[in-house]
Design a protein around this motif. Structure first.
Motif, mmCIF file in Angstrom:
data_model
loop_
_atom_site.group_PDB
_atom_site.id
_atom_site.type_symbol
_atom_site.label_atom_id
_atom_site.label_comp_id
_atom_site.label_asym_id
_atom_site.label_seq_id
_atom_site.Cartn_x
_atom_site.Cartn_y
_atom_site.Cartn_z
ATOM 1 N N VAL A 122 0.858 -1.197 0.000
ATOM 2 C CA VAL A 122 0.000 0.000 0.000
ATOM 3 C C VAL A 122 0.886 1.235 0.000
ATOM 4 O O VAL A 122 2.028 1.205 0.472
ATOM 5 C CB VAL A 122 -0.964 0.012 1.208
ATOM 6 N N PRO A 123 0.393 2.349 -0.529
ATOM 7 C CA PRO A 123 1.210 3.560 -0.584
ATOM 8 C C PRO A 123 1.654 4.013 0.808
ATOM 9 O O PRO A 123 0.937 3.829 1.795
ATOM 10 C CB PRO A 123 0.277 4.591 -1.220
ATOM 11 N N GLU A 124 2.840 4.595 0.864
ATOM 12 C CA GLU A 124 3.333 5.124 2.126
ATOM 13 C C GLU A 124 2.345 6.144 2.678
ATOM 14 O O GLU A 124 1.816 6.976 1.951
ATOM 15 C CB GLU A 124 4.697 5.784 1.911
ATOM 16 N N GLY A 125 2.094 6.052 3.971
ATOM 17 C CA GLY A 125 1.151 6.956 4.611
ATOM 18 C C GLY A 125 -0.270 6.446 4.657
ATOM 19 O O GLY A 125 -1.136 7.081 5.280
ATOM 20 N N THR A 126 -0.531 5.299 4.021
ATOM 21 C CA THR A 126 -1.885 4.726 4.073
ATOM 22 C C THR A 126 -2.272 4.378 5.505
ATOM 23 O O THR A 126 -3.409 4.614 5.923
ATOM 24 C CB THR A 126 -1.976 3.472 3.185
ATOM 25 N N VAL A 127 -1.321 3.798 6.253
ATOM 26 C CA VAL A 127 -1.588 3.370 7.629
ATOM 27 C C VAL A 127 -1.141 4.458 8.599
ATOM 28 O O VAL A 127 0.005 4.904 8.561
ATOM 29 C CB VAL A 127 -0.870 2.054 7.955
ATOM 30 N N THR A 128 -2.045 4.875 9.455
ATOM 31 C CA THR A 128 -1.729 5.794 10.541
ATOM 32 C C THR A 128 -1.639 4.976 11.817
ATOM 33 O O THR A 128 -2.639 4.421 12.278
ATOM 34 C CB THR A 128 -2.805 6.887 10.684
ATOM 35 N N TRP A 129 -0.432 4.869 12.360
ATOM 36 C CA TRP A 129 -0.185 4.006 13.510
ATOM 37 C C TRP A 129 -0.551 4.722 14.814
ATOM 38 O O TRP A 129 -0.603 5.942 14.890
ATOM 39 C CB TRP A 129 1.283 3.586 13.552
ATOM 40 N N GLY A 130 -0.760 3.930 15.865
ATOM 41 C CA GLY A 130 -1.036 4.471 17.186
ATOM 42 C C GLY A 130 -2.373 5.171 17.285
ATOM 43 O O GLY A 130 -2.542 6.078 18.104
ATOM 44 N N HIS A 131 -3.337 4.728 16.480
ATOM 45 C CA HIS A 131 -4.675 5.330 16.488
ATOM 46 C C HIS A 131 -5.720 4.222 16.678
ATOM 47 O O HIS A 131 -6.092 3.529 15.723
ATOM 48 C CB HIS A 131 -4.957 6.067 15.180
ATOM 49 N N ARG A 132 -6.153 4.045 17.923
ATOM 50 C CA ARG A 132 -7.236 3.087 18.191
ATOM 51 C C ARG A 132 -8.544 3.852 18.232
ATOM 52 O O ARG A 132 -8.723 4.770 19.037
ATOM 53 C CB ARG A 132 -7.002 2.357 19.511
ATOM 54 N N LEU A 133 -9.465 3.467 17.359
ATOM 55 C CA LEU A 133 -10.760 4.143 17.316
ATOM 56 C C LEU A 133 -11.529 3.887 18.603
ATOM 57 O O LEU A 133 -11.647 2.749 19.056
ATOM 58 C CB LEU A 133 -11.566 3.635 16.117
ATOM 59 N N THR A 134 -12.044 4.959 19.202
ATOM 60 C CA THR A 134 -12.859 4.817 20.413
ATOM 61 C C THR A 134 -14.320 5.155 20.160
ATOM 62 O O THR A 134 -15.212 4.469 20.664
ATOM 63 C CB THR A 134 -12.318 5.699 21.550
ATOM 64 N N THR A 135 -14.575 6.201 19.373
ATOM 65 C CA THR A 135 -15.961 6.561 19.071
ATOM 66 C C THR A 135 -16.072 7.047 17.632
ATOM 67 O O THR A 135 -15.123 7.572 17.053
ATOM 68 C CB THR A 135 -16.489 7.672 20.004
ATOM 69 N N ALA A 136 -17.250 6.864 17.095
ATOM 70 C CA ALA A 136 -17.588 7.399 15.769
ATOM 71 C C ALA A 136 -18.984 7.996 15.861
ATOM 72 O O ALA A 136 -19.924 7.323 16.302
ATOM 73 C CB ALA A 136 -17.541 6.306 14.702
ATOM 74 N N LYS A 137 -19.115 9.252 15.461
ATOM 75 C CA LYS A 137 -20.402 9.947 15.513
ATOM 76 C C LYS A 137 -20.822 10.362 14.121
ATOM 77 O O LYS A 137 -20.008 10.831 13.318
ATOM 78 C CB LYS A 137 -20.302 11.182 16.412
ATOM 79 N N ARG A 138 -22.110 10.199 13.848
ATOM 80 C CA ARG A 138 -22.659 10.612 12.556
ATOM 81 C C ARG A 138 -22.542 12.128 12.406
ATOM 82 O O ARG A 138 -22.907 12.881 13.307
ATOM 83 C CB ARG A 138 -24.117 10.175 12.457
ATOM 84 N N ARG A 139 -22.028 12.583 11.282
ATOM 85 C CA ARG A 139 -21.964 14.019 11.005
ATOM 86 C C ARG A 139 -23.341 14.529 10.575
ATOM 87 O O ARG A 139 -24.189 13.740 10.125
ATOM 88 C CB ARG A 139 -20.935 14.299 9.901
ATOM 89 N N PRO A 140 -23.595 15.835 10.701
ATOM 90 C CA PRO A 140 -24.934 16.359 10.401
ATOM 91 C C PRO A 140 -25.410 16.061 8.982
ATOM 92 O O PRO A 140 -26.609 15.829 8.768
ATOM 93 C CB PRO A 140 -24.776 17.864 10.617
ATOM 94 N N THR A 141 -24.501 16.056 8.027
ATOM 95 C CA THR A 141 -24.915 15.815 6.643
ATOM 96 C C THR A 141 -24.673 14.367 6.250
ATOM 97 O O THR A 141 -25.604 13.582 6.081
ATOM 98 C CB THR A 141 -24.171 16.763 5.687
ATOM 99 N N ARG A 142 -23.425 14.009 6.109
ATOM 100 C CA ARG A 142 -23.098 12.651 5.707
ATOM 101 C C ARG A 142 -21.741 12.281 6.284
ATOM 102 O O ARG A 142 -20.869 13.117 6.456
ATOM 103 C CB ARG A 142 -23.039 12.532 4.177
ATOM 104 N N GLY A 143 -21.559 11.006 6.578
ATOM 105 C CA GLY A 143 -20.262 10.533 7.024
ATOM 106 C C GLY A 143 -20.119 10.519 8.530
ATOM 107 O O GLY A 143 -21.098 10.644 9.283
ATOM 108 N N TRP A 144 -18.865 10.385 8.988
ATOM 109 C CA TRP A 144 -18.585 10.109 10.387
ATOM 110 C C TRP A 144 -17.437 10.968 10.901
ATOM 111 O O TRP A 144 -16.477 11.247 10.173
ATOM 112 C CB TRP A 144 -18.210 8.630 10.550
#
Length: 376
Positions: free
Chosen positions: A116-138
């Motif tokens: 995969v291209p360099e920079g694809t993986v961001t290390w040291g980031h464990r997802l804790t929460t995801a909230k719906r944005r007002p329009t679309r996405g998270w």
């Protein structure tokens, strides 16, 4: 910055998805909780199945690189009873990749990371929460306090997925205790164990317990002890003496696998999701791998995670302007595919830890002589 696609989890499923999307010209950001690729051991070896794991690597354009690192001889499978008597001995055709060649989990992950291209993986980031944005996405929040946005969120974050609760309220159930340890430099330091295990997998099967060993490409042997869960805390199995008590009366050449371990035994509870787990789709979010269908580690988990990734990437690339349609199509096909595999995996897990496991496994292999499984 808003990422079109965010993948929570940089394991085999998440990386396979990122790689195949990249081949289709679709970028994806992978967020991984580990600090770097060498942060922890990646476990034992995997047998990649032609119809799932190997198929995904073909779609990832990595089949040749896989063959350069895989070990067809790792398919050899020996099954013993507690006295050390051979019950089953499966020998693959020498040098053939037609079956389910073994590859170390670390080698496979490194292969995917390098693709995969360099920079694809961001290390040291464990997802804790995801909230719906007002329009679309998270809007994503990580354990280090950092945030990111995405249009499409894909949970590839394993058994304890932080994404799964956004889709389903799923209760996990314990089915086994697995204790792992490693024997390093086995050919030089423990030639008798090297001869016992051979080039592939060894199972020693008794009533309600399994002592397994697996040869890795670095010259070590990975030992796995599977027991039925009981009232004892999992941490009580960190002691070698406690483990040996579980195999009292077994042949010394078999229990030598426990005594030769070079590190402190590492126990963990093996949990599964209900066999018929599914969820009602939501816009801009889905799951792959263990986050979607956590099964016993009997040889299907990694293979199905990689196939999930290949099928999801194919649908997203075929419907670039309607990702929600792609997600729903993927989910319906995945649910139909996984149900019989989850049923089979549950039966296999129960068989391996049954009171009559030796007899049951001999009957199974008599009816399926080409079958072999490795821990996920």
């Amino acid at each position: 910055m808003t990422n079109h696609i965010a993948i929570a989890g940089g394991g085999l499923g998440g990386l396979t998805l990122a790689r195949i999307l990249h081949r289709h010209g679709i970028g994806a950001a992978v967020y991984e909780r580990e600090t770097d690729r060498s942060a922890r051991p990646q476990g034992g070896a995997l047998d990649l199945h032609p119809e799932s794991g190997q198929r995904a690597l073909v779609e990832a354009g990595l089949a040749d690189r896989f063959r350069s690192q895989a070990r067809p001889e790792g398919e050899e499978h020996r099954i013993l009873d507690p006295s050390g008597r051979m019950l089953v001995h499966h020998r693959p055709e020498p040098g053939s990749f037609a079956g389910r060649p073994e590859i170390d989990r670390r080698a496979l992950r490194d292969l995917l990371l390098d693709s995969v291209p360099e920079g694809t993986v961001t290390w040291g980031h464990r997802l804790t929460t995801a909230k719906r944005r007002p329009t679309r996405g998270w809007e994503l929040t990580f354990d280090n306090g950092r945030r990111a946005d995405c249009d499409v969120l894909i949970g590839a974050d394993g058994a304890r997925s932080a994404v799964r609760p956004l889709l389903a309220d799923t209760r996990l159930s314990p089915v086994a205790i697995l204790v792992e340890l490693t024997i390093h430099d086995v050919d030089l330091r423990h030639p008798d164990i090297a001869e016992l295990v051979g080039p592939g997998n060894l199972w020693c099967v008794g009533a309600n317990r399994l002592l397994a060993a697996q040869r890795l490409g670095d010259g070590s042997v990975r030992v796995g002890i599977s027991l039925l869960p009981d009232e004892r805390p999992v941490d009580s199995f960190r002691d070698t003496g406690t483990l040996l008590t579980e195999f009292d009366g077994w042949a010394p050449q078999v229990t030598a696998l426990i005594k030769a371990g070079d590190d402190t035994p590492v126990p963990r509870s093996i949990e599964t999701m209900p066999i018929d787990s599914r969820w009602s789709g939501r816009p801009g979010i889905t799951l792959i791998g263990d986050a979607a269908h956590l099964m016993p580690p009997v040889g299907e988990g990694a293979n199905q995670a990689m196939l999930d990734a290949a099928e999801l990437a194919g649908r997203l690339s075929a419907e670039p302007t309607d990702p929600d349609s792609a997600l729903r199509g993927y989910e319906e096909a995945m649910f139909a595919r996984i149900l019989p595999i989850a049923q089979m995996s549950a039966r296999a897990q129960a068989m391996m830890l049954s009171p009559t496991a030796a007899e049951d496994i001999v009957r199974f292999f008599a009816g399926h002589p080409a079958e072999s499984t490795s821990a996920d």
